[in-house]
Design an enzyme around this catalytic site. Structure first.
Site, PDB file in Angstrom:
ATOM      1  N   LYS A 195      43.982  34.050  38.227  1.00 47.10           N
ATOM      2  CA  LYS A 195      44.211  34.786  39.475  1.00 47.10           C
ATOM      3  C   LYS A 195      43.532  34.071  40.642  1.00 47.10           C
ATOM      4  O   LYS A 195      44.108  33.943  41.726  1.00 47.10           O
ATOM      5  CB  LYS A 195      43.716  36.231  39.334  1.00 47.10           C
ATOM      6  CG  LYS A 195      44.632  37.073  38.469  1.00 47.10           C
ATOM      7  CD  LYS A 195      44.013  38.358  37.957  1.00 47.10           C
ATOM      8  CE  LYS A 195      44.955  39.008  36.938  1.00 47.10           C
ATOM      9  NZ  LYS A 195      44.380  40.153  36.240  1.00 47.10           N
ATOM     10  N   GLN A 221      39.062  43.815  36.391  1.00 48.88           N
ATOM     11  CA  GLN A 221      39.739  43.293  35.197  1.00 48.88           C
ATOM     12  C   GLN A 221      39.503  44.243  34.017  1.00 48.88           C
ATOM     13  O   GLN A 221      38.360  44.548  33.663  1.00 48.88           O
ATOM     14  CB  GLN A 221      39.222  41.883  34.875  1.00 48.88           C
ATOM     15  CG  GLN A 221      39.941  41.208  33.730  1.00 48.88           C
ATOM     16  CD  GLN A 221      41.423  40.921  34.029  1.00 48.88           C
ATOM     17  OE1 GLN A 221      41.786  40.549  35.137  1.00 48.88           O
ATOM     18  NE2 GLN A 221      42.277  41.106  33.045  1.00 48.88           N
ATOM     19  N   ASP A 267      45.683  46.765  42.572  1.00 50.62           N
ATOM     20  CA  ASP A 267      46.242  46.966  41.234  1.00 50.62           C
ATOM     21  C   ASP A 267      47.091  48.237  41.178  1.00 50.62           C
ATOM     22  O   ASP A 267      47.882  48.419  40.248  1.00 50.62           O
ATOM     23  CB  ASP A 267      45.102  47.094  40.216  1.00 50.62           C
ATOM     24  CG  ASP A 267      45.025  45.905  39.290  1.00 50.62           C
ATOM     25  OD1 ASP A 267      46.016  45.150  39.213  1.00 50.62           O
ATOM     26  OD2 ASP A 267      43.973  45.733  38.645  1.00 50.62           O
TER      27      ASP A 267
END
Ligand code: NAP
Length: 280
Positions: free
Chosen positions: A47, A91, A114
């Site tokens: 990422k 994460q 997200d």
């Protein structure tokens, strides 16, 4: 037709980089990782690499596996208050002793790139999403870029996770598909999947979708990432299903790259929204 997510994501990233350069904005993404899971570390590194490619700045917060919930929440609080940070990505999975829900809810909703915060999931369910979760949103982009219409189709989603199955069902519903959601308690899964014009599988079990479960001409989207005899495979028995499906995503090179490209798009969206008067 093979739905090439790698090529599609590269085109999208190229366009995004141009848009970011022209905007005069300097979007920043922060990632938070706890523990030393090698898979998670690899995803986070990837990422950051893609951030660099599209001219998004990035910072990484790395916390030890035995970190306390207070420390995780403290790190998120700092990022929430940092005016230079547009997007925050936690994460997952977090270490077992950390309540992931509590951490997800602590992210400012306008930095929740997200899209897992219940507020953003609520907006998605209401039909007006701001930050939709990256994997299902990336799948919608992949379908659109390949001119695969969704309206009026019967979509079957196998899996009901917060990151994939549920938001996938909501996005497909918003796009006027008729949607069935299946899970581990579904009776006679093959009967359900055989009705699908568009079949999305997000289970996490190699070859859980076999050729006899797919209708001729269906579009098959494979989200799963599994190891089988040392090889990376999806949920779908690709070799057998590709002859039946009209279009299918490979693993790797299908949904995965679209997820990362969408994260970048969501981060730029966050930066743009912070510069206008949108009411949250
Ligand atoms: P998850 O949270 O583990 O959810 C799995 C879902 O599958 C659950 O809803 C479960 O049902 C259902 N399920 C399990 N066994 C089943 C069966 N035999 N028949 C029907 N349904 C079954 O997983 P996830 O987060 O959605 O991830 C799934 C897979 O996608 C994993 O391999 C993950 O690594 C991969 N993934 C890939 C990407 C990408 O970008 N490519 C992104 C996210 C995830 P219950 O709810 O009843 O337990």
């Amino acid at each position: 037709m093979i739905l090439d997510g790698k090529a599609c994501s590269e085109r999208r990233l190229e366009l995004l980089r141009e848009e970011i350069d022209e905007s005069g904005l300097h979007p920043h993404l922060a990632t938070v990782i706890a523990g030393s899971d090698t898979g998670s570390q690899m995803y986070v590194r990837m990422k950051h690499r893609v951030c660099e490619q599209v001219h998004i700045g990035s910072v990484g917060i790395e916390l030890p596996a035995d970190v306390t919930l207070d420390r995780v929440l403290g790190s998120i609080r700092q990022l929430n208050e940092d005016a230079d940070i547009d997007g925050i990505l936690v994460q997952l999975p977090l270490p077992a002793h950390i309540h992931a829900d509590q951490v997800i809810r602590s992210v400012r909703t306008d930095k929740d790139v997200d899209g897992f915060h219940p507020y953003n999931l609520g907006l998605l369910l209401s039909g007006s999403p701001k930050f939709a979760p990256c994997t299902p949103k990336g799948i919608m982009t992949l379908l659109a870029e390949n001119r695969i219409g969704v309206a009026g189709k019967h979509a079957v989603v196998v899996g009901r996770s917060i990151d994939v199955g549920r938001p996938m069902a909501a996005l497909l519903t918003n796009a006027d598909a008729t949607v069935t959601v299946c899970h581990s308690k579904t009776r006679n899964l093959p009967d359900e999947t055989r009705r699908a014009d568009i079949l999305v599988s997000s289970v996490g079990k190699a070859h859980v979708i076999t050729a006899d479960m797919v209708k001729k001409g269906a579009v098959v989207i494979d989200v799963g990432i599994n190891q089988l005899k040392g090889k990376l495979v999806g949920d779908v028995d690709f070799a057998a299903v590709q002859d039946i499906a009209s279009a299918i995503t490979p693993v790797p090179g299908g949904v995965g790259p679209m997820t990362i490209a969408t994260l970048m798009e969501n981060t730029f969206l966050a930066a743009k929204l912070r510069t206008c008067d949108t009411v949250w």
